[in-house]
Design an enzyme around this catalytic site. Structure first.
Site, PDB file in Angstrom:
ATOM      1  CB  VAL A 201      58.106   3.259 106.256  1.00 27.22           C
ATOM      2  CG1 VAL A 201      57.636   4.458 105.459  1.00 27.22           C
ATOM      3  CG2 VAL A 201      58.476   2.117 105.314  1.00 27.22           C
ATOM      4  N   GLY A 202      60.745   1.905 108.085  1.00 28.05           N
ATOM      5  CA  GLY A 202      61.040   0.830 109.034  1.00 28.05           C
ATOM      6  C   GLY A 202      62.426   0.256 108.830  1.00 28.05           C
ATOM      7  CE  LYS A 203      67.346   2.722 110.277  1.00 28.35           C
ATOM      8  NZ  LYS A 203      68.533   3.262 110.992  1.00 28.35           N
ATOM      9  NE  ARG A 205      65.433 -11.439 111.054  1.00 26.78           N
ATOM     10  CZ  ARG A 205      64.748 -12.546 111.228  1.00 26.78           C
ATOM     11  NH1 ARG A 205      65.074 -13.363 112.200  1.00 26.78           N
ATOM     12  NH2 ARG A 205      63.754 -12.861 110.440  1.00 26.78           N
ATOM     13  CG  PHE A 206      67.616  -9.615 106.240  1.00 23.52           C
ATOM     14  CD1 PHE A 206      68.699 -10.261 106.797  1.00 23.52           C
ATOM     15  CD2 PHE A 206      66.413 -10.291 106.171  1.00 23.52           C
ATOM     16  CE1 PHE A 206      68.594 -11.556 107.255  1.00 23.52           C
ATOM     17  CE2 PHE A 206      66.299 -11.589 106.624  1.00 23.52           C
ATOM     18  CZ  PHE A 206      67.396 -12.228 107.169  1.00 23.52           C
ATOM     19  N   GLY A 207      67.959  -4.849 106.726  1.00 25.42           N
ATOM     20  CA  GLY A 207      68.133  -3.532 106.134  1.00 25.42           C
ATOM     21  C   GLY A 207      66.979  -2.603 106.443  1.00 25.42           C
ATOM     22  CB  VAL A 209      61.048  -1.059 104.887  1.00 23.42           C
ATOM     23  CG1 VAL A 209      59.848  -1.022 103.939  1.00 23.42           C
ATOM     24  CG2 VAL A 209      61.434  -2.501 105.191  1.00 23.42           C
ATOM     25  CE  LYS A 222      63.265  -7.139 104.043  1.00 21.00           C
ATOM     26  NZ  LYS A 222      62.588  -8.435 104.297  1.00 21.00           N
ATOM     27  CG  ASP A 323      60.593 -14.501 111.235  1.00 25.58           C
ATOM     28  OD1 ASP A 323      60.325 -14.702 112.439  1.00 25.58           O
ATOM     29  OD2 ASP A 323      61.252 -13.524 110.844  1.00 25.58           O
TER      30      ASP A 323
END
Length: 493
Positions: A201-203, A205-207, A209, A222, A323
């Site tokens: 469902v998403g990308k 900075r760290f990997g 989702v 995640k 952030d």
């Protein structure tokens, strides 16, 4: 005589007890504490760890507090990636650690041996596949397939862990009766290892989702790569902070590592919100005045809880996010928000007056950085500085929400802050020129003055954007102001 002797003995025991109370805690080597002669004190344990970063071994030595020790994250090693030890005597972590070395290479095989090693398993697998296909064509296999429960749901593990309870019930039980820092480690691992991934469902900075399923319930997973172990470890640590759980902060469920011998995946499991991020939601939807107030109030409530210190034996340190942006805020089914992505967060220890800054080279999002971060004038030794930077970012998120609020049929298209002043991926220099040198801020349309709610939101934004961080509103003040606005507008937040 006997009475005097008993009295003297009682006084001596009291003095010994007082001395024990005043005695310092465990002393440990701390490679991050150059201001205190590389020494720290704790009531928990000394900690030493070596991890593989960019092909090199990196050693960290520090203190582990009792809440962190109870969370059972620090004293855990993973195969070939980290080696960690916790100990309980003064300076016991002043040791040398190395990752386990790979076993020596086996002698090289000749062409004949290689051919045999490759051919035999292939033949066996082919025969097994043919037998399986033949068996599944029979009536018995067809019958079992019809009667078989959903293979995606590992029912035995589900029944073992939840016994008819939902994930929310499990988490509430632990929060209400335990430390408030999350599920026990064994339960976390059981949950993580019985999740079936559905779709990405998403990308970030760290990997990646993923949307996953566990015992009929939706979860978000995640997935970090092993090279980002420090980010995974930090985010799991923050999420398991005592008393962090709040309806407007993403609900943490489990953290676990998946190692199949060739690569390692690091999982962070949380509640799943199908609406996605606030950024996605605002791109797809127009909001009403009441909807805008609900979104803004829930963000302020979550941030106020994050920033607040709770004093007591089951207390919570003050935490700054570092952030805040619309992509790091999720929208729930009830059209309220949950703050997510705590991997860059910092904790404040009010007793020692220290700030637990993560050893992480990645910083926040440049577009949302406060002026003092852009021009490098922020005092990182004062925790309030980090909270004030969060407030500036929240003001920008409120601007994104307010633009999508429909009043009298007038609504602006969705845009990121400073969309008309900087490129799509601005550098720090470009943002500094606009925000610090030219002192520009996102424009507030004149038509907002015709609506009481938008007028109040515009005032809040301006007071979040002051160049002087000390002049900005606090999260609690923002929450109270929007709560009053919610009462006036008769919205149910």
């Amino acid at each position: 005589m006997t009475r005097a002797l008993c009295s003297a003995l009682r006084q001596a025991l009291l003095l010994l007890a007082a001395a024990a109370e005043l005695s310092p805690g465990l002393k440990c080597v701390c490679l991050l504490c150059d201001s205190s002669n590389f020494t720290c004190q704790t009531e928990g344990a000394c900690w030493a760890s070596v991890m593989l970063t960019n092909g090199k071994e990196q050693v960290i030595k520090s203190c582990v507090s009792l809440p962190e020790l109870n969370a059972q994250v620090f004293c855990h090693s993973s195969n070939n990636v980290t080696k960690t030890e916790c100990c309980f005597t003064d300076f016991c972590n002043n040791i040398t650690l190395h990752l386990p070395t790979a076993s020596p290479n086996a002698p090289k095989l000749g062409p004949m041996e290689l051919a045999i090693i490759i051919t035999v398993p292939v033949c066996l697998l082919s025969i097994a596949a043919m037998l399986t296909v033949w068996a599944c064509q029979g009536r018995q296999c067809s019958y079992r397939k019809k009667k078989r429960p959903n293979v995606e749901e590992p029912l035995s593990e589900c029944n073992l862990v939840n016994a008819g309870k939902t994930l929310k019930d499990l988490i509430y039980d632990v929060t209400a009766s335990g430390s408030g820092s999350g599920l026990p480690l064994l339960v976390q691992r059981t949950i993580a290892r019985t999740i079936v991934l559905q779709e990405i469902v998403g990308k970030g900075r760290f990997g990646e989702v993923w949307h996953g399923r566990w015992c009929g319930e939706d979860v978000a997973v995640k997935i970090f790569s092993s090279r980002d172990e420090r980010s995974w470890f930090r985010e799991a640590e923050i999420y398991q902070t005592v008393m962090l759980r709040h309806e407007n902060i993403l609900g943490f469920i489990a953290a676990d590592n998946k190692d199949n011998g060739t690569w390692t995946q690091l999982w962070l499991v949380s509640e799943y919100h199908e609406q996605g991020s606030l950024y996605d939601y605002l791109n797809r939807n127009i909001v009403t005045v009441a909807g805008m107030i609900k979104l803004a109030l829930s963000i302020a409530s979550g941030l106020a809880h994050l920033h607040m210190e709770i004093v007591g034996t089951q207390g919570k340190p003050a935490i700054a996010h570092r952030d805040i942006k619309s992509k790091n805020i999720l929208v729930k089914k009830c059209e309220t928000c949950a703050i997510a992505d705590l991997g860059l967060a910092v904790k404040h220890d009010s007793i020692l007056n220290t700030i637990d800054i993560p050893q992480n080279p990645k910083v926040g999002t440049k577009r949302y950085m406060a002026p003092e971060m852009l021009d490098d004038t922020m005092n990182v030794n004062i925790f309030e500085s980090f909270k004030r930077a969060d407030i500036y970012s929240v003001g920008l998120v409120y601007w994104e929400i307010a633009r999508r609020c429909s009043v009298g049929g007038i609504v602006e298209e969705y845009q990121l802050p400073y969309y008309d002043m900087v490129p799509s991926d601005p550098s720090i220099e470009e943002m500094r020129k606009v925000v610090c040198d030219q002192k520009f801020r996102p424009s507030i349309p004149n038509q907002w003055q015709s609506c009481e709610a938008l007028r109040v939101m515009g005032r809040i934004m301006r007071e979040c954007w002051y160049a002087n961080g000390a002049a900005r509103l606090t999260a609690l003040r923002i929450k109270k102001t929007i709560s009053q606005l919610c009462v006036k507008e008769d919205c149910k937040a």
